[in-house]
Design a protein around this motif. Structure first.
Motif, PDB file in Angstrom:
ATOM      1  N   VAL A 131      -2.403  -2.585  10.311  1.00 17.85           N
ATOM      2  CA  VAL A 131      -1.220  -1.628   9.788  1.00 17.85           C
ATOM      3  C   VAL A 131       0.332  -2.073  10.108  1.00 17.85           C
ATOM      4  CG1 VAL A 131      -0.492   0.273   8.696  1.00 17.85           C
ATOM      5  CG2 VAL A 131      -3.615   0.351   9.320  1.00 17.85           C
ATOM      6  N   PHE A 132       0.279  -2.816   9.407  1.00 19.86           N
ATOM      7  CA  PHE A 132       1.845  -2.702   9.125  1.00 19.86           C
ATOM      8  C   PHE A 132       2.958  -1.903   8.754  1.00 19.86           C
ATOM      9  CE2 PHE A 132       0.145  -7.345  10.669  1.00 19.86           C
ATOM     10  CZ  PHE A 132       0.634  -7.117  11.173  1.00 19.86           C
ATOM     11  N   GLY A 133       2.869  -0.815   9.520  1.00 19.34           N
ATOM     12  CA  GLY A 133       3.634   0.698   8.840  1.00 19.34           C
ATOM     13  C   GLY A 133       2.950   1.721   9.623  1.00 19.34           C
ATOM     14  N   ASN A 134       2.978   2.988   9.017  1.00 18.02           N
ATOM     15  CA  ASN A 134       2.699   4.206   9.497  1.00 18.02           C
ATOM     16  C   ASN A 134       1.042   4.048   9.148  1.00 18.02           C
ATOM     17  OD1 ASN A 134       4.520   4.475  11.611  1.00 18.02           O
ATOM     18  ND2 ASN A 134       5.612   5.674   9.528  1.00 18.02           N
ATOM     19  N   ALA A 135       0.654   5.392   9.110  1.00 14.18           N
ATOM     20  CA  ALA A 135      -0.830   5.555   8.599  1.00 14.18           C
ATOM     21  C   ALA A 135      -0.372   7.047   8.068  1.00 14.18           C
ATOM     22  CB  ALA A 135      -2.448   5.350   8.890  1.00 14.18           C
ATOM     23  N   GLN A 136      -1.545   7.349   7.562  1.00 14.95           N
ATOM     24  CA  GLN A 136      -1.407   9.261   7.534  1.00 14.95           C
ATOM     25  C   GLN A 136      -2.850   9.621   8.231  1.00 14.95           C
ATOM     26  OE1 GLN A 136      -0.705  10.050   3.279  1.00 14.95           O
ATOM     27  NE2 GLN A 136       0.357   9.210   2.808  1.00 14.95           N
ATOM     28  N   GLU A 137      -3.393  10.646   7.907  1.00 16.14           N
ATOM     29  CA  GLU A 137      -4.991  11.230   8.375  1.00 16.14           C
ATOM     30  C   GLU A 137      -5.509  10.959   8.462  1.00 16.14           C
ATOM     31  OE1 GLU A 137      -0.951  13.630   8.688  1.00 16.14           O
ATOM     32  OE2 GLU A 137      -2.225  13.924   6.408  1.00 16.14           O
ATOM     33  N   ALA A 138      -6.578  11.355   9.686  1.00 17.39           N
ATOM     34  CA  ALA A 138      -7.473  11.429  10.120  1.00 17.39           C
ATOM     35  C   ALA A 138      -7.977   9.621   9.975  1.00 17.39           C
ATOM     36  CB  ALA A 138      -8.806  11.219   8.394  1.00 17.39           C
ATOM     37  N   VAL A 139      -7.554   8.920  10.184  1.00 21.09           N
ATOM     38  CA  VAL A 139      -7.451   7.193  11.174  1.00 21.09           C
ATOM     39  C   VAL A 139      -8.946   7.603  11.467  1.00 21.09           C
ATOM     40  CG1 VAL A 139      -6.582   5.334  12.111  1.00 21.09           C
ATOM     41  CG2 VAL A 139      -4.971   6.715  10.738  1.00 21.09           C
ATOM     42  N   GLY A 140      -9.582   6.575  11.545  1.00 27.81           N
ATOM     43  CA  GLY A 140     -10.682   6.280  12.491  1.00 27.81           C
ATOM     44  C   GLY A 140     -11.876   7.304  12.458  1.00 27.81           C
ATOM     45  N   ASP A 141     -11.648   8.012  11.371  1.00 28.06           N
ATOM     46  CA  ASP A 141     -12.262   9.185  11.277  1.00 28.06           C
ATOM     47  C   ASP A 141     -14.689   8.820  11.077  1.00 28.06           C
ATOM     48  OD1 ASP A 141     -14.551  11.261  10.542  1.00 28.06           O
ATOM     49  OD2 ASP A 141     -13.356  12.127   8.854  1.00 28.06           O
ATOM     50  N   VAL A 188       0.682  -1.027   0.001  1.00 24.40           N
ATOM     51  CA  VAL A 188       0.188  -0.052   0.347  1.00 24.40           C
ATOM     52  C   VAL A 188       1.026   1.230   0.243  1.00 24.40           C
ATOM     53  CG1 VAL A 188      -1.672   1.238   1.492  1.00 24.40           C
ATOM     54  CG2 VAL A 188      -1.890  -1.465   1.474  1.00 24.40           C
ATOM     55  N   VAL A 189       0.125   2.054  -0.991  1.00 22.84           N
ATOM     56  CA  VAL A 189       1.174   3.301  -0.864  1.00 22.84           C
ATOM     57  C   VAL A 189       0.796   4.849  -1.386  1.00 22.84           C
ATOM     58  CG1 VAL A 189       3.595   2.812  -1.910  1.00 22.84           C
ATOM     59  CG2 VAL A 189       1.279   2.752  -3.484  1.00 22.84           C
ATOM     60  N   GLY A 190      -0.410   5.000  -0.257  1.00 19.65           N
ATOM     61  CA  GLY A 190      -1.266   5.947   0.318  1.00 19.65           C
ATOM     62  C   GLY A 190      -2.364   6.265  -0.317  1.00 19.65           C
ATOM     63  N   GLN A 191      -3.182   4.950  -0.637  1.00 22.97           N
ATOM     64  CA  GLN A 191      -4.767   5.159  -1.331  1.00 22.97           C
ATOM     65  C   GLN A 191      -5.238   5.145   0.233  1.00 22.97           C
ATOM     66  OE1 GLN A 191      -2.255   2.775  -1.879  1.00 22.97           O
ATOM     67  NE2 GLN A 191      -1.862   2.356  -3.868  1.00 22.97           N
ATOM     68  N   ARG A 192      -6.291   5.982  -0.018  1.00 27.30           N
ATOM     69  CA  ARG A 192      -7.502   6.722   1.230  1.00 27.30           C
ATOM     70  C   ARG A 192      -8.522   4.885   1.288  1.00 27.30           C
ATOM     71  NH1 ARG A 192      -8.216  12.689  -1.714  1.00 27.30           N
ATOM     72  NH2 ARG A 192      -7.603  11.413  -3.757  1.00 27.30           N
ATOM     73  N   TYR A 193      -8.943   5.893   1.835  1.00 29.42           N
ATOM     74  CA  TYR A 193     -10.130   5.761   2.453  1.00 29.42           C
ATOM     75  C   TYR A 193     -10.051   3.513   1.929  1.00 29.42           C
ATOM     76  CZ  TYR A 193     -11.292  10.434   1.282  1.00 29.42           C
ATOM     77  OH  TYR A 193     -11.582  11.456   1.256  1.00 29.42           O
ATOM     78  N   ILE A 194      -9.372   3.400   3.320  1.00 30.00           N
ATOM     79  CA  ILE A 194      -8.926   1.914   3.051  1.00 30.00           C
ATOM     80  C   ILE A 194     -10.003   0.641   4.065  1.00 30.00           C
ATOM     81  CG2 ILE A 194      -7.610  -0.283   3.726  1.00 30.00           C
ATOM     82  CD1 ILE A 194      -5.221   0.817   2.171  1.00 30.00           C
ATOM     83  N   GLY A 195     -11.041   0.585   4.216  1.00 26.52           N
ATOM     84  CA  GLY A 195     -11.272   0.180   4.698  1.00 26.52           C
ATOM     85  C   GLY A 195     -12.786   0.927   5.243  1.00 26.52           C
ATOM     86  N   CYS A 196     -13.028   1.082   4.948  1.00 29.61           N
ATOM     87  CA  CYS A 196     -14.204   3.051   4.966  1.00 29.61           C
ATOM     88  C   CYS A 196     -15.212   2.173   4.662  1.00 29.61           C
ATOM     89  CB  CYS A 196     -14.021   4.180   3.596  1.00 29.61           C
ATOM     90  SG  CYS A 196     -15.531   5.453   4.443  1.00 29.61           S
ATOM     91  N   ARG A 247      -0.019  -3.792   4.558  1.00 31.55           N
ATOM     92  CA  ARG A 247       0.608  -3.805   5.294  1.00 31.55           C
ATOM     93  C   ARG A 247       1.565  -2.808   4.015  1.00 31.55           C
ATOM     94  NH1 ARG A 247       2.921  -8.258   7.340  1.00 31.55           N
ATOM     95  NH2 ARG A 247       2.073 -10.200   8.032  1.00 31.55           N
ATOM     96  N   GLY A 248       1.919  -1.867   4.495  1.00 30.07           N
ATOM     97  CA  GLY A 248       2.478  -0.321   3.464  1.00 30.07           C
ATOM     98  C   GLY A 248       1.946   0.399   4.584  1.00 30.07           C
ATOM     99  N   THR A 249       1.969   1.863   3.760  1.00 30.58           N
ATOM    100  CA  THR A 249       1.300   3.000   4.849  1.00 30.58           C
ATOM    101  C   THR A 249       0.311   3.993   3.538  1.00 30.58           C
ATOM    102  OG1 THR A 249       3.705   4.104   4.705  1.00 30.58           O
ATOM    103  CG2 THR A 249       1.860   5.909   5.035  1.00 30.58           C
ATOM    104  N   PRO A 250      -1.154   3.125   4.956  1.00 32.53           N
ATOM    105  CA  PRO A 250      -2.464   3.732   3.601  1.00 32.53           C
ATOM    106  C   PRO A 250      -2.671   5.209   3.852  1.00 32.53           C
ATOM    107  CG  PRO A 250      -2.682   2.994   5.939  1.00 32.53           C
ATOM    108  CD  PRO A 250      -1.114   2.882   5.862  1.00 32.53           C
ATOM    109  N   GLY A 251      -2.876   5.764   3.017  1.00 30.75           N
ATOM    110  CA  GLY A 251      -3.140   7.283   3.396  1.00 30.75           C
ATOM    111  C   GLY A 251      -4.693   7.909   3.867  1.00 30.75           C
ATOM    112  N   ASN A 252      -5.042   8.862   3.702  1.00 31.52           N
ATOM    113  CA  ASN A 252      -6.202   9.659   4.481  1.00 31.52           C
ATOM    114  C   ASN A 252      -7.129   8.542   4.550  1.00 31.52           C
ATOM    115  OD1 ASN A 252      -3.822  11.401   4.460  1.00 31.52           O
ATOM    116  ND2 ASN A 252      -5.191  13.050   3.840  1.00 31.52           N
ATOM    117  N   GLY A 253      -8.094   8.739   5.701  1.00 35.51           N
ATOM    118  CA  GLY A 253      -9.210   7.966   6.260  1.00 35.51           C
ATOM    119  C   GLY A 253      -9.442   6.787   5.803  1.00 35.51           C
TER     120      GLY A 253
END
Length: 240
Positions: A66-76, A30-38, A48-54
């Motif tokens: 998530v095995f990695g970091n996450a960007q903004e608005a996790v669990g909004d 994963v390379v920054g894709q947003r809204y995963i699991g919305c 695995r990777g870095t999910p994007g916003n949301g």
């Protein structure tokens, strides 16, 4: 089932995830894709990777790890489920969160837990293993924010303006001294035995997810921040 994200556009990736009937799914590279699991319910998603916003926005009962970091608005505005991040995350984690839990092994950015709220049996929780940025728990209306302060050496583990405008809920911080310069909407006291009993299951789960000595974490000094009933903010949101 494994989906390899790579450079797949976020909308297409979301459609692929929703189309899978399997209850357990791994999303790799994963390379920054947003809204995963919305809005997801009844699934376990391994990212695995870095999910994007949301990530996990409006989550309704699934578990996302998530095995990695996450960007903004996790669990909004999430309603139920668990989000487990083996790293750090960006700003506004748990924005408007109404239920479920978010566990962050490392640090989080600004405005985590802004306007979290609780209702009847729904009591959301955000557990931050390291430190938090400014405006933690801004306008907090309900739920629990626990900052374990690992790596802070006993120092106050939050940046500026913690609890600004809070009118409900509870913020629990590990630090060696009473936090100072808090907004007038916040009262602070050392954790009681009841407070410690409340945070103990979250510490157990934190260590189960990420490793660590749960007994040692429970033995640390904690301070509890609650809303000041004389500050006036509660009048904007509640009726007595």
């Amino acid at each position: 089932m494994t989906i390899t994200a790579n450079l797949t556009y976020y909308k297409e990736l979301g459609e692929m995830i929703r189309a899978q009937p399997d209850s357990e799914l791994t999303i790799d590279r994963v390379v920054g894709q947003r809204y995963i699991g919305c809005g997801s319910a009844g699934k376990r998603l391994t990212v695995r990777g870095t999910p994007g916003n949301g990530l996990g926005q409006y989550l309704n009962g699934s578990t996302i790890e998530v095995f990695g970091n996450a960007q903004e608005a996790v669990g909004d505005t999430m309603n139920a489920g668990d989000i487990i991040i083996h790293g750090s995350c960006g700003d506004t984690c748990g924005y408007g969160m109404r239920g479920g839990r978010i566990f962050i092994k490392g640090n989080c950015g600004y405005r985590a837990g802004i306007h979290m709220k609780a209702y009847q049996e729904q009591c959301p929780a955000v557990v931050i293993g390291g430190r938090a940025g400014s405006f933690l728990g801004e306008y907090l209306a309900g739920g629990l924010i626990l900052v374990l302060g690992q790596g802070a050496g006993g120092a106050y583990p939050v940046s500026n303006f913690c609890g600004t405008g809070m009118h409900g809920g509870k913020i629990v911080l590990h630090c060696d001294k009473v936090p100072e310069d808090l907004p007038r909407q916040v009262l602070v006291r050392e954790a009681s035995e009841a407070d410690r009993a409340e945070i103990a299951p979250h510490i157990d789960d934190y260590c189960r997810f990420f490793g660590g000595d749960a007994a040692a974490l429970k033995a640390q000094t904690y301070y509890v921040l609650t809303a000041n009933p004389d500050a006036g903010y509660h009048q904007l949101y509640t009726y007595n």
